[in-house]
Design an enzyme around this catalytic site. Structure first.
Site, PDB file in Angstrom:
ATOM      1  N   MET A 286       0.849  -1.188   0.000  1.00  0.00           N
ATOM      2  CA  MET A 286       0.000   0.000   0.000  1.00  0.00           C
ATOM      3  C   MET A 286       0.887   1.242   0.000  1.00  0.00           C
ATOM      4  SD  MET A 286      -3.010  -1.164   2.622  1.00  0.00           S
ATOM      5  CE  MET A 286      -2.079  -0.835   4.084  1.00  0.00           C
TER       6      MET A 286
ATOM      7  N   GLY B  74       1.649   4.405   4.433  1.00  0.00           N
ATOM      8  CA  GLY B  74       2.489   3.476   3.668  1.00  0.00           C
ATOM      9  C   GLY B  74       2.753   2.181   4.403  1.00  0.00           C
ATOM     10  N   SER B  75       2.461   1.048   3.780  1.00  0.00           N
ATOM     11  CA  SER B  75       2.564  -0.201   4.518  1.00  0.00           C
ATOM     12  C   SER B  75       2.328  -1.400   3.603  1.00  0.00           C
ATOM     13  CB  SER B  75       1.541  -0.199   5.659  1.00  0.00           C
ATOM     14  OG  SER B  75       0.292   0.278   5.193  1.00  0.00           O
ATOM     15  N   ARG B  76       2.075  -2.551   4.225  1.00  0.00           N
ATOM     16  CA  ARG B  76       1.914  -3.797   3.483  1.00  0.00           C
ATOM     17  C   ARG B  76       1.048  -4.754   4.298  1.00  0.00           C
ATOM     18  NH1 ARG B  76       7.057  -7.385   1.357  1.00  0.00           N
ATOM     19  NH2 ARG B  76       6.248  -9.457   1.809  1.00  0.00           N
TER      20      ARG B  76
END
Length: 218
Positions: free
Chosen positions: A100, A187-189
């Site tokens: 993301m 911001g990430s996953r």
């Protein structure tokens, strides 16, 4: 479209900063350097709009199905591979990872309906979210949902910018597919660990939508 509750504080703070900077600019800069005052206004307005956009929750027709694994987050598929899970299953699993970016919607949704049987937060590093070791070394929050079709581990992973993972679930809680279960800021996953042999419905680098895209079929 609505604004997520996790964004209220950030938006208010950004709005106050926007107002203060532009008031100071108007009183001290606009007369002698009007172009600079306008530049400051445009840049700070862009920042404010970006923060508002980050916490947006768009209206969507959500996808549901007992044998479907629905994407838990907006973003791009960056990993489809078999891995050995050290955390919960202690065996091989099929991992699907969605990255993301800061421009994506950051609300997280349940991939299946069922019961939460595992919920664990892990402190860790802040490697970039697409780094191979981010799944095991970054700050993360793992849950396992058990349904009639089996168990799925879903992992929220912090990235280089993301410093706060929000998870609303508790062990024993019954959850509904595509309903919200958490949020990750900036911001990430998200990783999913599925049974080996699960039919995958997406491809690497495919753009996906949380609560809408079917990642796999059980």
């Amino acid at each position: 479209m609505t604004i997520h509750k996790e964004g209220y504080k950030s938006i208010v703070i950004t709005a106050i900063i926007f107002a203060v900077i532009n008031l100071l600019s108007f009183y001290f800069i606009s007369y002698s350097l009007p172009w600079l005052s306008w530049l400051i206004f445009v840049v700070t307005l862009g920042l404010l709009l970006f923060i508002i956009s980050f916490f947006r929750v768009p209206n969507r027709q959500l996808t549901k199905g007992d044998n479907l694994v629905i994407c838990p987050a907006d973003g791009k598929v960056v990993v489809i591979e078999e891995v050995f899970d050290e955390e919960y299953f202690k065996d091989k699993r099929l991992q699907i990872s969605v990255f993301m970016s800061p421009a994506n919607v950051h609300q997280n949704r349940n991939p299946i309906s069922g019961e939460v049987v595992y919920n664990q937060y892990h402190k860790g590093k802040y490697l970039v979210a697409w780094h191979p070791k981010s799944s095991t070394e970054n700050e993360r929050h793992s849950i396992v949902i058990r349904s009639a079709k089996g168990e799925i581990l879903v992992k929220q992973i912090a990235g280089a910018l993301a410093k706060r993972i929000i998870n609303y679930l508790t062990v024993g809680q019954k959850v509904e597919q595509s309903a919200e279960y958490g949020f990750i800021k900036f911001g990430s996953r998200v990783d999913l660990l599925l049974p080996v042999g699960t039919k995958v419905n997406v491809q690497l680098n495919e753009v996906v939508k949380g609560g809408v895209t079917v990642l796999a079929t059980l």
